[in-house]
Design an enzyme around this catalytic site. Structure first.
Site, short mmCIF file in Angstrom:
data_model
loop_
_atom_site.label_atom_id
_atom_site.label_comp_id
_atom_site.label_asym_id
_atom_site.label_seq_id
_atom_site.Cartn_x
_atom_site.Cartn_y
_atom_site.Cartn_z
N CYS A 83 -9.74 -0.57 -3.51
CA CYS A 83 -9.05 0.65 -3.91
C CYS A 83 -9.73 1.28 -5.12
O CYS A 83 -9.27 2.30 -5.63
CB CYS A 83 -7.58 0.35 -4.23
SG CYS A 83 -7.35 -0.83 -5.57
N GLU A 118 -2.51 -16.24 -3.71
CA GLU A 118 -1.94 -15.16 -4.51
C GLU A 118 -1.44 -15.68 -5.85
O GLU A 118 -0.79 -16.73 -5.92
CB GLU A 118 -0.78 -14.51 -3.74
CG GLU A 118 0.07 -13.54 -4.53
CD GLU A 118 -0.73 -12.39 -5.13
OE1 GLU A 118 -0.42 -11.98 -6.25
OE2 GLU A 118 -1.69 -11.91 -4.48
N TYR A 144 -6.34 -12.78 -2.99
CA TYR A 144 -5.52 -11.70 -3.55
C TYR A 144 -4.53 -11.25 -2.47
O TYR A 144 -4.37 -10.07 -2.19
CB TYR A 144 -6.39 -10.52 -4.00
CG TYR A 144 -7.54 -10.87 -4.90
CD1 TYR A 144 -7.38 -10.92 -6.28
CD2 TYR A 144 -8.81 -11.12 -4.39
CE1 TYR A 144 -8.45 -11.23 -7.12
CE2 TYR A 144 -9.89 -11.43 -5.21
CZ TYR A 144 -9.70 -11.48 -6.57
OH TYR A 144 -10.76 -11.79 -7.39
N GLN A 168 0.83 -1.20 0.00
CA GLN A 168 0.00 0.00 0.00
C GLN A 168 0.86 1.26 0.00
O GLN A 168 1.96 1.27 0.54
CB GLN A 168 -0.93 0.00 1.21
CG GLN A 168 -1.98 -1.11 1.18
CD GLN A 168 -3.02 -0.91 0.09
OE1 GLN A 168 -3.07 0.11 -0.58
NE2 GLN A 168 -3.87 -1.91 -0.09
N ASP A 202 -8.95 -8.53 -1.14
CA ASP A 202 -8.32 -7.24 -1.44
C ASP A 202 -7.93 -7.24 -2.91
O ASP A 202 -6.76 -7.36 -3.26
CB ASP A 202 -7.10 -7.06 -0.54
CG ASP A 202 -6.46 -5.68 -0.70
OD1 ASP A 202 -7.06 -4.82 -1.36
OD2 ASP A 202 -5.35 -5.49 -0.17
#
Length: 419
Positions: free
Chosen positions: A355, A233, A210, A183, A281
């Site tokens: 996001c 992932e 994710y 981030q 995410d």
């Protein structure tokens, strides 16, 4: 560590903690005046100025998009505030930078030997540990052989400084490699993680989709004493960072923790089953259609889980390639039983970190339309001061939303008063 792409002509003022990463467009640094960007960590601005001096003195040519020529296009700078030799209150302002030089086009050995090496040494001499002002943690190189708009290629080379890059977020020490995604605002991300932890019951079984290097999942394992955590992932490069982070977890963490190299959108049933809480995410585009469908039809997933656990065919050889790859890349710690030995269940809580506001609205609308989930809480975080972008933390619960008790009685009482 995190990511923020900007042009150096951008200027913004904010009282929010500055972002910890910038990706600098080299052509812009050469043809424009450097402005102080208040939304960045102050040491990023200092190294950008140092970079401007270096590329000017050494004659490093910028990559020209239309012609496909030039030496250097991007430099990514990431700040780490992990410095245990300093008091906690002083660590943020004394953060050190990890710098990644990025070149487009075919690998240029002569350029690497001379200009890139010279530029790296210039930064190290003027901002390294023996300089007057220590600013730089390490220097890396990245080579992108494709001419598309993807910034980084898969070729990385360590040039100077330390190899390991650490940050402390969500209650744990986190290892991040140059190719890791993180981030952009570590302080704001830490605040989000602390809020997220409150919605995960103690000793839950968690699926982190994710997951990247597993920061969210490992943070929950450490702070919520999770029974099990599985991180899924698609980027195989994240495994190394995950393993290093595992090594620094407290000895009191007693969970079955696994990291899987797999695409969460393929056979999402595999990742949802056996978990009480699922954390997602996704990238800015939002959730994959297959995962949305699985979440909307969570009741059928539950029935499928029950029938599969009762089936006698569970010993059949696994042939799905994405499942086999996931099994190859896993790490387990702790003495808890593995997820395979835990009764089959499906998530009762869904935590969505977004996001992308537009994609989140669409995904939220789709989830709520199924009546399989209801939105319990939502929080907004300002990760990018001076922009209209917000990070959303949304908590969904299973089933139709229950009416709050007492509302009907209040209406009846009002009617009685009128009479």
């Amino acid at each position: 560590m995190a990511m923020c792409i900007y042009k150096l002509t951008y200027f913004s003022l904010s009282h929010y903690p500055p972002t910890s990463i910038a990706i600098v467009d080299i052509l812009t640094t050469l043809v424009t005046t450097i402005l102080v960007v208040a939304t960045h960590h102050p040491n990023i601005n200092a190294v950008v100025e140092l970079l401007r001096q270096g590329i000017t003195e050494l004659g490093v040519g910028p990559y020209i998009e239309d012609k496909g020529t030039g030496d250097l296009r991007y430099v990514q700078m990431a700040v780490t505030t992990y410095n245990t030799s300093l008091p906690a209150a002083e660590r943020y302002m004394n953060g050190l930078l990890l710098s990644f030089f990025n070149s487009f086009g075919k690998f240029k050995l002569h350029w690497f030997r001379y200009k890139l090496n010279a530029l790296a040494n210039f930064l190290w001499k003027n901002g390294g540990p023996r300089s007057r002002l220590h600013l730089i943690h390490s220097v890396w190189a990245n080579f992108q052989t494709s001419t598309n708009n993807i910034i980084f290629g898969n070729r990385w080379r360590h040039l100077l400084g330390e190899r390991d890059f650490w940050e402390h977020v969500g209650g744990i020490d986190v290892s991040l490699a140059p190719c890791s995604f993180g981030q952009a605002n570590t302080r704001a991300f830490d605040t989000l993680l602390r809020k997220l932890q409150k919605y995960v019951p103690y000793e839950s079984s968690v699926a982190d989709l994710y997951a990247g290097a597993g920061v969210i999942g490992l943070s929950l394992a450490a702070t919520r004493k999770c029974r099990s955590v599985k991180c899924i992932e698609i980027n195989k490069e994240s495994k190394a960072s995950f393993e290093k982070t595992i090594e620094r977890l407290s000895a009191t963490v007693d969970s079955s923790i696994t990291w899987h190299h797999a695409d969460a959108s393929k056979d999402p049933f595999l990742w949802l089953v056996g978990s009480d809480v699922v954390v997602i995410d996704p990238p800015r585009k939002g959730l994959d259609a297959s995962l949305i469908d699985a979440l909307k039809n969570i009741s059928s997933v539950e029935r499928k889980a029950l029938s599969s656990s009762e089936s006698t065919n569970s010993s059949q050889e696994e042939k799905r390639p994405w499942v086999l790859r996931a099994k190859e890349a896993s790490v387990q710690i702790g003495n808890r039983p593995s997820p395979a030995n835990i009764p089959q269940s499906v998530p009762q809580t869904l935590v969505y970190i977004s996001c992308g506001w537009e994609s989140f609205k669409e995904d939220c609308k789709s989830l709520l339309s199924s009546k399989a989930w209801y939105l319990e809480k939502a929080h907004g975080f300002n990760f990018f001061p001076g922009t209209q972008s917000i990070e959303v933390l949304a908590v969904f619960k299973r089933g139709p939303q229950k009416k709050k008790p007492g509302k009907k009685k209040k209406k009846q009482l009002k009617g009685a008063v009128k009479h």
